[in-house]
Design a protein around this motif. Structure first.
Motif, PDB file in Angstrom:
ATOM      1  N   ALA B 130      18.732  22.570 118.758  1.00 21.08           N
ATOM      2  CA  ALA B 130      17.767  23.507 119.046  1.00 21.08           C
ATOM      3  C   ALA B 130      16.448  22.752 118.704  1.00 21.08           C
ATOM      4  CB  ALA B 130      17.904  24.471 118.012  1.00 21.08           C
ATOM      5  N   ASN B 131      16.247  21.641 117.821  1.00 16.87           N
ATOM      6  CA  ASN B 131      15.022  20.717 118.096  1.00 16.87           C
ATOM      7  C   ASN B 131      15.006  20.100 119.177  1.00 16.87           C
ATOM      8  OD1 ASN B 131      14.837  21.646 115.390  1.00 16.87           O
ATOM      9  ND2 ASN B 131      15.145  19.699 114.175  1.00 16.87           N
ATOM     10  N   TYR B 133      16.160  20.638 122.170  1.00 15.34           N
ATOM     11  CA  TYR B 133      15.826  21.495 123.376  1.00 15.34           C
ATOM     12  C   TYR B 133      14.419  22.083 123.161  1.00 15.34           C
ATOM     13  CZ  TYR B 133      15.695  26.019 125.998  1.00 15.34           C
ATOM     14  OH  TYR B 133      15.287  27.028 126.799  1.00 15.34           O
ATOM     15  N   VAL B 134      13.929  22.547 121.984  1.00 14.16           N
ATOM     16  CA  VAL B 134      12.641  22.915 122.039  1.00 14.16           C
ATOM     17  C   VAL B 134      11.494  21.893 122.243  1.00 14.16           C
ATOM     18  CG1 VAL B 134      10.982  23.814 120.194  1.00 14.16           C
ATOM     19  CG2 VAL B 134      13.241  24.874 120.410  1.00 14.16           C
ATOM     20  N   THR B 137      11.547  21.253 126.055  1.00 13.27           N
ATOM     21  CA  THR B 137      10.731  22.569 126.489  1.00 13.27           C
ATOM     22  C   THR B 137       9.231  22.425 126.322  1.00 13.27           C
ATOM     23  OG1 THR B 137      12.951  23.614 125.772  1.00 13.27           O
ATOM     24  CG2 THR B 137      10.986  24.992 126.769  1.00 13.27           C
ATOM     25  N   GLN B 138       8.883  21.974 125.189  1.00 14.71           N
ATOM     26  CA  GLN B 138       7.679  22.207 124.651  1.00 14.71           C
ATOM     27  C   GLN B 138       6.935  20.956 125.688  1.00 14.71           C
ATOM     28  OE1 GLN B 138       5.704  24.260 123.019  1.00 14.71           O
ATOM     29  NE2 GLN B 138       7.651  25.653 122.731  1.00 14.71           N
TER      30      GLN B 138
END
Lengths: 125, 311
Positions: B130-131, B133-134, B137-138
């Motif tokens: 998740a880290n 991916y985020v 994405t950011q």
């Protein structure tokens, strides 16, 4: 059907996204996002949440002021609040807890830690 | 028995008397006396014998009673012994069952612990993904250099726990590294970093390898030159906690130097290494893309630009 609701008050889009990702793993939890303290209060005016997660360092209204306002509101005074901040000192922790926060998590956040804390405050097994 | 014996004795005497009623047959007196004495003795002995028999009979009855009691007691004892044997057998069976259950419980506990550990591991991996991916994405969602740098700063602060850092790009002539943004340090102190100093920043740029305080990512020679582990909070501008080379198209075009971490961030862990790799591979393309997009007036190229694949 969501049984619980959570308000995330955080100015960083990345942190919000991380928290939303983490809390998506808590069953039956509906998550609402707010950009800062003022946005958070606006959302609290229309909805009662089961738990609030807020950053401390935010523009316009910081998390500590938000905690103070929430605790003085008869509708939300008992809502559990989790503070998330980069500050790791004991003083900040004490200040937040004295204002009425129920828990304190320091950055960098660990998703399992956030999940566990939310479950604990919502009394979810 | 005594009366009938007495009658029998009496009858015998009557017959005897009847037989000697004639004067000619009358016995002499001494004989009569002797006879009477004999009869009396006979009766006495008979009575004595009868009494003895009665006593013996009574004694035997008592003995029978005693034996019956003893018999009952022994039967009860036997039954009791059997019950005890049954109980012991049952206890033994239950003990065996208990041992089996304990073994099963231990096995179940081990399985449970194993599942618990695996679950935690999966949870942790999910959080790491998740880290990552985020972060990706950011970085790529920002369409301006300022936006990418903001995302980069957030990643460094929020995900890596960096408190002081600078992002460098190589100067056009390649003689020095120039900070395009910094946080937690005086800008002037970290504005420029000459190439070829041979320090960690220079080495990370030259080798294209992530270098951080624990020595991972270093060549054996460089790792040997550093202490095996170090408290990250003691990092400084002259002794960075980590240096991440920024690459695009296989070329190193800059570095991120972390000069200090948050008090609670005392060590880099596995996920941090993954984030270092991600930053090294994604930050530079995101910055360059944002720059080019801005330079192009934030216009998306026409379809022909995507059909011409001569690159």
């Amino acid at each position: 059907m969501a049984e619980y609701s959570c308000l995330i008050v955080e100015d960083s889009p990345m942190m919000r996204q991380l928290l939303v990702f983490a809390l998506a793993r808590v069953k039956n939890l509906r998550v609402t996002e707010a950009d800062d303290g003022v946005d958070g209060l606006r959302k609290l005016a229309s909805t009662k949440y089961d738990v609030i997660i807020t950053d401390i360092n935010m523009p316009i209204m910081d998390g500590l002021k938000l905690v103070k306002r929430v605790r003085s509101d008869p509708v939300h005074k008992d809502t559990p609040i989790i503070i998330i901040t980069t500050e790791g000192s004991q003083e900040d922790r004490q200040r937040a807890l004295q204002l009425g926060a129920n828990a304190y998590i320091t950055k960098p956040i660990q998703a399992p830690q956030v999940i566990a804390k939310v479950k604990e405050l919502l009394k979810i097994e | 028995m005594l009366p009938s014996l007495a009658l029998e004795a009496e009858g015998t005497m009557t017959e005897y008397k009847g037989r000697h009623t004639t004067p000619s047959d009358r016995p002499p007196d001494d004989l009569k006396k002797e006879r009477d004495a004999f009869i009396q003795q006979f009766f006495r002995k008979g009575a004595q014998f009868t009494e003895e028999l009665l006593r013996e009979n009574e004694r035997l009855r008592e003995r029978v009673g005693e034996l019956e009691t003893e018999n009952r007691r022994l039967r009860a004892h036997l039954a009791s012994d059997e019950a005890i044997r049954d109980l012991l057998r049952k206890i033994e069976e239950l003990e065996t069952e208990k041992v089996e259950l304990v073994h099963r419980s231990v096995r179940a506990e081990a399985v449970k612990e194993n599942y618990g550990a695996q679950y935690s591991e999966v949870e942790s991996e999910l959080a790491h993904f998740a880290n990552l991916y985020v972060a990706t994405t950011q970085l790529h969602a920002a369409r301006s250099v300022r936006g990418v740098l903001r995302a980069l700063k957030e990643m460094l602060a929020q995900l890596l726990g960096a408190a002081a850092f600078a992002v460098y790009f190589a100067s056009d002539d390649g003689s020095e590294l120039i900070a395009i943004t910094s946080e937690g340090v005086e800008s002037a102190e970290v504005a420029r970093h000459p190439m070829g100093k041979g320090d960690l920043i220079g080495r990370a740029f030259a080798t294209g390898e992530v270098i951080f305080s624990a020595g991972q990512g270093l060549s054996r020679e460089l790792a040997a030159a550093l202490p095996p582990s170090r408290d990250l909070t003691k990092a400084s501008i002259d002794d960075p906690a980590a240096v991440i080379p920024l690459q695009i198209d296989g070329r190193v075009i800059g570095v991120i130097a972390i000069f200090g971490t948050l008090p609670q961030k005392t060590e880099f862990v596995h996920i941090d290494q993954e984030l270092f790799k991600l930053l090294g591979a994604q930050a530079a393309p995101a910055l360059v893309n944002a720059r080019l997009f801005t330079d192009a007036g934030r216009k998306v190229p026409g379809i022909q630009a995507f059909l011409d694949l001569e690159d």
